[in-house]
Write an enzyme that holds these catalytic residues in place. Structure first.
Site, PDB file in Angstrom:
ATOM      1  N   LYS A 177       5.680   4.959  -5.187  1.00  0.00           N
ATOM      2  CA  LYS A 177       6.918   4.359  -4.744  1.00  0.00           C
ATOM      3  C   LYS A 177       6.501   3.231  -3.605  1.00  0.00           C
ATOM      4  O   LYS A 177       6.207   3.298  -2.802  1.00  0.00           O
ATOM      5  CB  LYS A 177       7.837   5.128  -4.090  1.00  0.00           C
ATOM      6  CG  LYS A 177       9.308   4.627  -3.913  1.00  0.00           C
ATOM      7  CD  LYS A 177      10.084   5.397  -2.973  1.00  0.00           C
ATOM      8  CE  LYS A 177      10.133   4.745  -1.509  1.00  0.00           C
ATOM      9  NZ  LYS A 177      10.498   3.451  -1.421  1.00  0.00           N
ATOM     10  N   GLU A 251      -1.730   6.539   7.148  1.00  0.00           N
ATOM     11  CA  GLU A 251      -1.976   5.409   8.089  1.00  0.00           C
ATOM     12  C   GLU A 251      -0.825   4.821   8.768  1.00  0.00           C
ATOM     13  O   GLU A 251       0.097   4.253   7.912  1.00  0.00           O
ATOM     14  CB  GLU A 251      -2.809   4.532   6.955  1.00  0.00           C
ATOM     15  CG  GLU A 251      -3.512   3.432   7.965  1.00  0.00           C
ATOM     16  CD  GLU A 251      -2.799   2.302   8.060  1.00  0.00           C
ATOM     17  OE1 GLU A 251      -2.324   2.046   9.276  1.00  0.00           O
ATOM     18  OE2 GLU A 251      -2.896   1.337   7.301  1.00  0.00           O
ATOM     19  N   CYS A 285      -0.569  -3.625  10.839  1.00  0.00           N
ATOM     20  CA  CYS A 285      -0.492  -2.331  11.817  1.00  0.00           C
ATOM     21  C   CYS A 285      -1.910  -2.253  12.890  1.00  0.00           C
ATOM     22  O   CYS A 285      -1.730  -1.762  13.795  1.00  0.00           O
ATOM     23  CB  CYS A 285      -0.542  -1.091  11.088  1.00  0.00           C
ATOM     24  SG  CYS A 285      -1.807  -0.921   9.749  1.00  0.00           S
ATOM     25  N   GLU A 386       5.452  -0.750  18.905  1.00  0.00           N
ATOM     26  CA  GLU A 386       5.145  -1.539  17.868  1.00  0.00           C
ATOM     27  C   GLU A 386       6.137  -2.671  17.544  1.00  0.00           C
ATOM     28  O   GLU A 386       7.161  -2.341  17.061  1.00  0.00           O
ATOM     29  CB  GLU A 386       4.514  -0.831  16.582  1.00  0.00           C
ATOM     30  CG  GLU A 386       3.778  -1.866  15.451  1.00  0.00           C
ATOM     31  CD  GLU A 386       3.286  -0.826  14.409  1.00  0.00           C
ATOM     32  OE1 GLU A 386       2.401  -1.239  14.011  1.00  0.00           O
ATOM     33  OE2 GLU A 386       3.849   0.058  13.906  1.00  0.00           O
TER      34      GLU A 386
END
Length: 493
Positions: A177, A251, A285, A386
């Site tokens: 997906k 991750e 990231c 983040e």
């Protein structure tokens, strides 16, 4: 080239394009100008089940394909994808906002993952363990079954290939997906798959995370989950895997520290700070979103970085002269601007950027000027959370111990960098930082074979390394053979 994107995409199940059972759809838009790109199926529970069933039906034969034949098929697939690399890169740039120079590197690199893992699995020899003169253990790898892969919107092709390649090479079948924000490159990938791989080996389910994504997590038909994305969603993936007692590779997010010492190569360090946060508009990231600079050079280094950031050309992703493209979606644009405003409230000084770009024909897209928040305290939210955009926080440090303390004062542990010509100090610092990846006098270099993954809340597992990734997509089995019929086990006399 002409527009490579179809107006409508269906689900890719069993090498056929299929409508969703419920008939629901969603639309995806260009981050560069806000225009409609395509309409995709918002998959329902039955659609996910159809894909899983197709994958299991294919697995029964795919797992028994010889290594030589699987190697041949994956190499053929990589070659076919290379033939379509310009089209795939254009789709990636149009859908994700990534500049074409980056996507033209991402696609071939992703294709090479198929070659890398196919070769690794072809040459894997298994093993024999000899515990004593009366017995031997035959040790071999075996595929897991059907794996569910959920990939993010920032590098939809490259990050998917980090999972697809080892999963296929190991003999698994896949239900993938993509993000509803960036489904198109994987759908175009599926067109090439249909020319090479048997039906059902690779399937694509499109849809929102709140629907199709949750249906995947609730399905009992997966033997493994692979995910790249936010830490918050990662918790949900990990919980779903734990409830089914299946493995998960995660991750997740990062808030990496890029540490600059006075004896650095000055110009290379400036470039490293920019290259650490500005690729893909900072939507990475691993980005060096905290720049720790020694107090003795702080003001001068900051000034030179501001000049470098201000010179970056932000523009249309398909313009080869653009050095930075568009933020992927309106929601992420708002998130980034809100964090910049928060930084101001917390006491940061906006040294450059800090605003949306609307001139030069960019007003309909999601463009942000590269931004440096200066004089940041590491305790502030902008230094702890983040942001996922072209925004980095400059923080002073006094000495090695102070740099290590600040760098490790984070819930994340994905990456980081050290800039110093004292190699002993650089390695000493790199060893002390609690992250999965540290770069010395460079940043964002991820060659094949370099284990990639995080510590702490940045994830579980490693990708991009043949043995570690194949470990994650296989299970080890052992056959114990007794050579002495009079000795039946460890308890035998």
């Amino acid at each position: 080239m002409k527009n490579p994107i179809d107006e409508n995409y269906k689900l890719f199940i069993n090498n056929a394009w299929q409508d969703g059972v419920e008939g629901k759809t969603f639309k995806t838009y260009s981050p560069a100008n806000g225009e409609l790109l395509a309409t995709c199926v918002d998959a329902g529970r039955e659609d996910v089940d159809r894909a899983v069933q197709a994958a299991w039906a294919a697995y029964n034969s795919w797992k028994d394909v010889s290594r030589d034949e699987r190697f041949r098929l994956l190499m053929k697939l990589a070659d076919k994808l290379d033939e379509n690399s310009e089209k795939l890169a254009t789709v990636e740039s149009m859908d994700a906002g990534m500049i074409i120079r980056e996507s033209m590197q991402e696609i071939p690199r992703g294709n090479d993952e198929l070659r890398y893992y196919a070769a690794a699995m072809k040459t894997d020899e298994g093993g024999i363990n000899v515990p004593d003169r009366d017995s031997i253990n035959l040790v071999f790898r075996e595929s897991l079954g059907v794996v569910g892969l959920i990939v993010p919107w920032n590098f939809p092709y490259g990050l998917a290939m980090w999972k697809i390649a080892p999963a296929l090479a190991a003999g698994n079948t896949i239900v993938l997906k993509p993000s509803s924000e960036t489904s198109l490159s994987m759908l175009e990938f599926a067109k090439v798959v249909a020319e090479v791989l048997p039906p059902g080996v690779f399937n694509v389910i499109t849809g929102r995370g709140s629907t199709a994504g949750n249906y995947m997590l609730a399905h009992d038909g997966f033997r493994k989950l692979g995910f790249t994305g936010s830490t918050d969603v990662g918790f949900t993936i990990a919980k779903a895997a734990a409830e089914k007692i299946i493995p998960a590779t995660l991750e997740l997010g990062g808030k990496s520290a890029n540490i600059v010492f006075p004896d650095c190569n000055w110009q290379k360090a400036i470039e490293g700070v920019a290259f650490g946060i500005l690729p893909n508009q900072g939507q990475l990231c691993i980005g060096g979103s905290r720049v720790l600079v020694h107090e003795s050079i702080y003001d001068r280094f900051l000034a030179d970085c501001v000049d470098f950031f201000n010179a970056i050309k932000v523009g249309n992703p398909l313009d080869e002269s653009s050095q930075m493209g568009a933020i992927n979606n309106a929601s992420q644009l708002k998130t980034i601007l809100d964090y910049i405003a928060l930084g101001r409230q917390e006491g940061a000084r906006v040294a450059c950027g800090g605003y949306r770009i609307t001139d030069n024909g960019l007003g309909k897209g999601y463009f942000i000027k590269p931004t440096i928040l200066a004089d940041v305290d590491n305790k502030w939210r902008v230094a702890q959370e983040e942001i996922f955009g072209p925004v980095t926080c400059f923080i002073k440090f006094k000495d090695e111990a102070d740099a290590i303390r600040i760098a490790n004062d984070s819930p994340f542990g994905l990456g980081g960098g050290v800039w110093s010509q004292d190699i002993n100090r650089a390695i000493r610092i790199a060893r002390a930082i609690e992250t999965g990846v540290m770069w010395v006098n460079c940043y964002y270099a991820v060659p094949q074979g370099m284990p990639f993954g995080g510590c702490k809340k940045s994830g579980i597992g490693r990708e991009n390394h043949h043995r570690l990734a194949l470990d994650a997509y296989t299970q080890v089995r052992t056959i114990h053979v007794s050579l002495n019929p009079d000795r039946m086990g460890w308890y035998a006399s």
